[in-house]
Structure formats: structure tokens, C-alpha cells
Design an enzyme around this catalytic site. Structure first.
Site, mmCIF file in Angstrom:
data_model
loop_
_atom_site.group_PDB
_atom_site.id
_atom_site.type_symbol
_atom_site.label_atom_id
_atom_site.label_comp_id
_atom_site.label_asym_id
_atom_site.label_seq_id
_atom_site.Cartn_x
_atom_site.Cartn_y
_atom_site.Cartn_z
ATOM 1 N N LEU A 1 0.850 -1.183 0.000
ATOM 2 C CA LEU A 1 0.000 0.000 0.000
ATOM 3 C C LEU A 1 0.889 1.237 0.000
ATOM 4 O O LEU A 1 1.906 1.271 0.705
ATOM 5 C CB LEU A 1 -0.899 0.034 1.243
ATOM 6 C CG LEU A 1 -2.159 -0.834 1.243
ATOM 7 C CD1 LEU A 1 -2.783 -0.818 2.636
ATOM 8 C CD2 LEU A 1 -3.163 -0.355 0.217
ATOM 9 N N ASP A 2 0.536 2.268 -0.781
ATOM 10 C CA ASP A 2 1.275 3.526 -0.749
ATOM 11 C C ASP A 2 1.235 4.117 0.656
ATOM 12 O O ASP A 2 0.290 3.863 1.419
ATOM 13 C CB ASP A 2 0.666 4.531 -1.727
ATOM 14 C CG ASP A 2 0.923 4.162 -3.180
ATOM 15 O OD1 ASP A 2 1.856 3.381 -3.433
ATOM 16 O OD2 ASP A 2 0.188 4.661 -4.057
#
Length: 290
Positions: free
Chosen positions: A37-38
Site C-alpha cells: 500500500l502507498d
């Protein structure tokens, strides 16, 4: 320590930092996660400990579901609010225009991955080149949007629910929707709410884990086969179980009626991942240590 932790990652933390924090809380020697996930993004990050890490790659193939907040009228260099605004355009579309635009992105589509991504060129992550102002050509990739629902819409903002195949960049999807509407757009928030059959409702935060005793933390772990629930199950008798765990193909007594990957059990425990062939034999692919 063998099991799967459904972690609710906070915003502002990299997936690897979240992984290492969880690993320390559980004193796990081996750990991995099932899809980055960013830093901006929050939500479901399945973390695998011990023997469960053998099956983390299988969840990388699973569909993901997100809730994404978009701001129209501004394009950033990263595709999200962590970046610098590089272009502003007036927002003149109507709600009906937005709904029509979303229809264009349902089903199989083609995306060009963003420069700010972990994809590599000549061994270097693209984001390293992007930070130096270097842009290189990227090949488009085929992805599938299985659901694209408008949850909220007001003025220059909207919230979408997106279910998609692996490899889909929601930042790119937001930018492409903004370009279709001739105003540009970027992500202001992103939350992953599902990975395959795993759901954010069953996840825990790092803060909550820190408040728990070691014994209570252990109850937050799912068994390793939580990653394999979409696969058919095969149950072996003791005589065939012994052959399977030693790496030999086996033929169960009952007809399986499927081909491909399966989860294999013996004596009420997971033995590993198998693969069924056309003759009904189950070939060991990844085994759990006994």
C-alpha cells in the site's frame, strides 16, 4: 509463530514499516506482506508470519477492493495529495458526466503505470528516477475493473468504490477519470477494504495491538490457510499423507473433479499447497513444516 495478521495500516507509514512494527510485536523471525500500500493509503494489509509466508504470493494474485477519494481540477506529479500540483483546470462537468465517465473504465482497461511506482527500469525503481525529474517510457498493462461505484459526489470531490485485478494503480485510474472530464484529478485518500475474501472489518490497528498482552495478540492471528480459502480442499488419509509431505504426488481415494491449485489437509492440519492434474493426482507445490 505461524499465522496471518489482518493489519489496518495507518496513513503516512510505508507497508514495510508497518510490517516490521507488527513483526516486532509478535517477535516473529520471518514475516512478509501480500501487497504494498502507498504511504498515503490506509486499510487492509495482510501480514504473514512463519509458515504462512509460503503462501503470501498466492494472495498477490487476488482481486483488491478500495474506497478512493478524488479531488478534481488539480493534477499532481505523483497522482495523489503527497505530490506537488503541476496543473490546475476548471471543473465544469455535471454529475451525469461523471457517471458516464466511470462507465468507460468498467471492465478490461489499459493503464500506463505511474513514474512514482516501485516498478523497475534497469534495476532501479521508477520513483528514484521520478525524484530526479527523469521520465521514461512505460509499457501499458492490461487490468480489469470489476466494480466502479460512485459512493459520494459533491462539487469538486467524489468517493469511489473500486474492485480490481492485481496490478491496478488507483492513482492512475483517478488521473485518467479526471482527464476524460477535461479537468484533471488526483487522490486525496485511499483505503483498501478487501483482499480476496479477507475484509477490513476483521483487521486490527498497530495501536490496538500494542495495548494487548502477548497472549491476547496471539488470538488476533488467523491460521496460515486463511490465505487459501478460495481454493478447493483435499483431505488425505494417513497412508497418502506421508507420501505427500515427503514431496511425492498422491491420488486421493475420492474423485476431486477439479484441476489446478488446492489446499491439502491431513489429520486435521494443513499440509500445504497442491496441484491436481487431469488424472486426479495431487502434486505437492509448497509444504508446511511438520
Amino acid at each position: 509463530m505461524d499465522g496471518v495478521l489482518l493489519l489496518d495500516k495507518p496513513s503516512g507509514m510505508t507497508s514495510n514499516s508497518a510490517l516490521q512494527s507488527a513483526r516486532r510485536l509478535f517477535s516473529a523471525a520471518k514475516a512478509g506482506h501480500t501487497g504494498t500500500l502507498d504511504p498515503l493509503a490506509t486499510g487492509l494489509l495482510p501480514v504473514c508470519f512463519g509458515e504462512a509466508t509460503k503462501f503470501s504470493a498466492d494472495l498477490l494474485e487476488a482481486d483488491k477492493t478500495y474506497e478512493a477519494d478524488l479531488l478534481f481540477g488539480a493534477t499532481t506529479d505523483t497522482g495523489d495529495s503527497d505530490g506537488e500540483i503541476v496543473l490546475r483546470r476548471p471543473v465544469t462537468f455535471k454529475g451525469s458526466d461523471l457517471e458516464a465517465a466511470l462507465l468507460r473504465f468498467f471492465g478490461p482497461i489499459s493503464q500506463i503505470p505511474p513514474m512514482y511506482s516501485a516498478l523497475k527500469r534497469d534495476g532501479r525503481p521508477l520513483y528514484e528516477l521520478a525524484r530526479k525529474g527523469i521520465e521514461v517510457e512505460r509499457a501499458s498493462r492490461a487490468v480489469t475493473i470489476r466494480e466502479l461505484a460512485l459512493l459520494e459526489y459533491s462539487g469538486e470531490r467524489c468517493r469511489l468504490r473500486v474492485s480490481c485485478s492485481k496490478g491496478t494503480y488507483i492513482r492512475t485510474l483517478a488521473e485518467d477519470i479526471g482527464n476524460v472530464l477535461d479537468c484533471g484529478a488526483h487522490l486525496t485518500a485511499l483505503r483498501r477494504v478487501a483482499v480476496g475474501d479477507l475484509r477490513i472489518a476483521d483487521a486490527v490497528t498497530l495501536d490496538h495491538l500494542q495495548e494487548l498482552s502477548e497472549e491476547s495478540r496471539a488470538h488476533c492471528l488467523l491460521p496460515p490457510d486463511a490465505l487459501l480459502q478460495t481454493l478447493p480442499a483435499v483431505y488425505l488419509e494417513p497412508e497418502t499423507m506421508s507420501r505427500f509431505v515427503h514431496g511425492n504426488p498422491v491420488k486421493p481415494g475420492t474423485i476431486q473433479g477439479f484441476l489446478g491449485k488446492c489446499r491439502v489437509y491431513g489429520e486435521d492440519r494443513l499440509l500445504g499447497l497442491g496441484e491436481a492434474d487431469v488424472e486426479g493426482c495431487i502434486h505437492p507445490r509448497r509444504l508446511v513444516a511438520g
